[in-house]
Scaffold this active site. Structure first.
Site, PDB file in Angstrom:
ATOM      1  N   GLY A  81      -0.431  13.332  12.726  1.00  0.00           N
ATOM      2  CA  GLY A  81      -1.706  13.638  13.378  1.00  0.00           C
ATOM      3  C   GLY A  81      -1.571  14.286  14.741  1.00  0.00           C
ATOM      4  CE  LYS A  88      -3.086   9.510   7.913  1.00  0.00           C
ATOM      5  NZ  LYS A  88      -2.396   9.781   9.170  1.00  0.00           N
ATOM      6  CB  SER A 146       1.782  17.771  11.894  1.00  0.00           C
ATOM      7  OG  SER A 146       1.252  16.832  12.807  1.00  0.00           O
ATOM      8  CD  GLU A 178       3.797   9.953   6.253  1.00  0.00           C
ATOM      9  OE1 GLU A 178       3.145  10.944   5.992  1.00  0.00           O
ATOM     10  OE2 GLU A 178       3.293   8.833   6.432  1.00  0.00           O
ATOM     11  CD  GLU A 231      -2.167   6.393  10.342  1.00  0.00           C
ATOM     12  OE1 GLU A 231      -2.911   6.208   9.362  1.00  0.00           O
ATOM     13  OE2 GLU A 231      -1.897   7.533  10.790  1.00  0.00           O
ATOM     14  CG  HIS A 241       0.778   5.417   6.583  1.00  0.00           C
ATOM     15  ND1 HIS A 241       0.441   5.440   7.918  1.00  0.00           N
ATOM     16  CD2 HIS A 241       0.805   6.703   6.179  1.00  0.00           C
ATOM     17  CE1 HIS A 241       0.256   6.702   8.289  1.00  0.00           C
ATOM     18  NE2 HIS A 241       0.475   7.487   7.252  1.00  0.00           N
ATOM     19  CG  ASN A 280      -2.877   8.668   3.804  1.00  0.00           C
ATOM     20  OD1 ASN A 280      -3.922   8.061   3.539  1.00  0.00           O
ATOM     21  ND2 ASN A 280      -2.018   8.260   4.728  1.00  0.00           N
TER      22      ASN A 280
HETATM   23  P1  PGA Z   1      -1.074  14.042   9.117  1.00  0.00           P
HETATM   24  O1  PGA Z   1      -0.814  12.582   8.510  1.00  0.00           O
HETATM   25  O2  PGA Z   1      -0.782  15.035   8.022  1.00  0.00           O
HETATM   26  O3  PGA Z   1      -2.507  14.039   9.535  1.00  0.00           O
HETATM   27  O4  PGA Z   1      -0.121  14.210  10.265  1.00  0.00           O
HETATM   28  C1  PGA Z   1       0.250  12.349   7.624  1.00  0.00           C
HETATM   29  C2  PGA Z   1       0.259  10.905   7.184  1.00  0.00           C
HETATM   30  O5  PGA Z   1       0.009  10.011   7.994  1.00  0.00           O
HETATM   31  O6  PGA Z   1       0.520  10.636   5.993  1.00  0.00           O
END
Ligand code: PGA
Length: 247
Positions: free
Chosen positions: A170, A10, A209, A164, A96, A94, A8
């Site tokens: 992140g 983003k 992560s 997640e 976010e 997601h 992803n």
């Molecule tokens: P990350 O994000 O691997 O940077 O922690 C995962 C995600 O939001 O899908």
């Protein structure tokens, strides 16, 4: 079950980043028999990514879709448009988007249904916040999100669940292996309660992560059918290392 390694990107990547897609495509054949590889770039890069992935086996997906097929929805992209552009998958719900755009599970459910209607596989994201985990409410929260975000149209073929934990995205923080196993077992039980034996075939991804260094141990855990990777999917070498760690 064959693992799904999904990236992803983003809101990252200008046209120069398409060279990363080219690099992944060049090696995708090496992994094809063992794992399914998917990258979800920003919408602007989808046509270029589809062109560069060619017949390599690397699949391209969207990061969100609107619940309607078309219409007066400035700035939005529909599932049908993603499909038309060559996508096979779309991420919906997601954290976010749940946080930044106020998306509820009821809306995520509509988006997943729209994705199915367009012929896309919906990757439906769920996950608890740090406060919810500290309060011991993670199964209640994730169970509720799962139940409310899966539409009637969901099947093991057209739907993937991505667990997640919001606090792991992140941050470099990852739940303990025991916590990942416990949550995935809980989600598997929920899916089997709803779909019977077919629930065993719904892929459940872990996300948050995931890096080349921890991918193998995470994907070796029971009921972890792949990973959803943010930051580490931006570099082809890291993404391919994670793909290689999946089998
Ligand atoms: P990350 O994000 O691997 O940077 O922690 C995962 C995600 O939001 O899908």
């Amino acid at each position: 079950m064959k693992k799904l390694v999904a990236g992803n990107w983003k809101m990252n990547g200008l046209s120069a980043a398409l060279s990363e897609i080219e690099t992944v495509s060049a090696s995708a054949g090496d992994h094809k028999d063992h794992a399914d590889l998917l990258i979800c770039p920003p919408a602007t890069l989808i046509p270029g990514a589809v062109a560069r992935s060619g017949s390599s086996g690397l699949m391209i997906g969207g990061q969100d879709c609107h619940q309607a097929v078309s219409g007066a929805h400035t700035g939005d992209v529909s599932g049908e448009m993603l499909k038309d552009a060559g996508c096979s998958h779309v991420i919906v719900g997601h954290s976010e988007r749940r946080a930044d755009h106020g998306e509820t599970s009821a809306l995520v459910r509509e988006k997943a249904a729209a994705a199915h209607a367009a012929g896309l596989v919906a990757i439906i994201c769920i996950g608890e916040s740090e406060a919810e985990r500290r309060a011991g409410r993670e199964t209640e929260v994730c169970g509720g999100q799962l139940a409310d975000s899966l539409p009637e149209s969901a099947t093991a073929e057209n739907s993937v669940v991505a667990y997640e934990p919001v606090w792991a995205i992140g941050t470099g923080l990852v739940p303990s292996e025991d916590d990942i196993v416990a949550m995935h077992a809980f989600l598997r039980a929920q899916l089997c309660a709803r779909y019977g034996d077919a629930g065993k075939n719904v892929r459940i991804l872990y996300g948050g992560s995931v890096k080349p260094g921890n991918a193998a141990s995470i994907m070796a855990l029971s009921d972890v059918d792949g990973v959803l990777v943010g930051g580490a999917s931006l570099k082809a070498s890291d993404f391919l290392a994670i793909a290689a760690a999946s089998y």
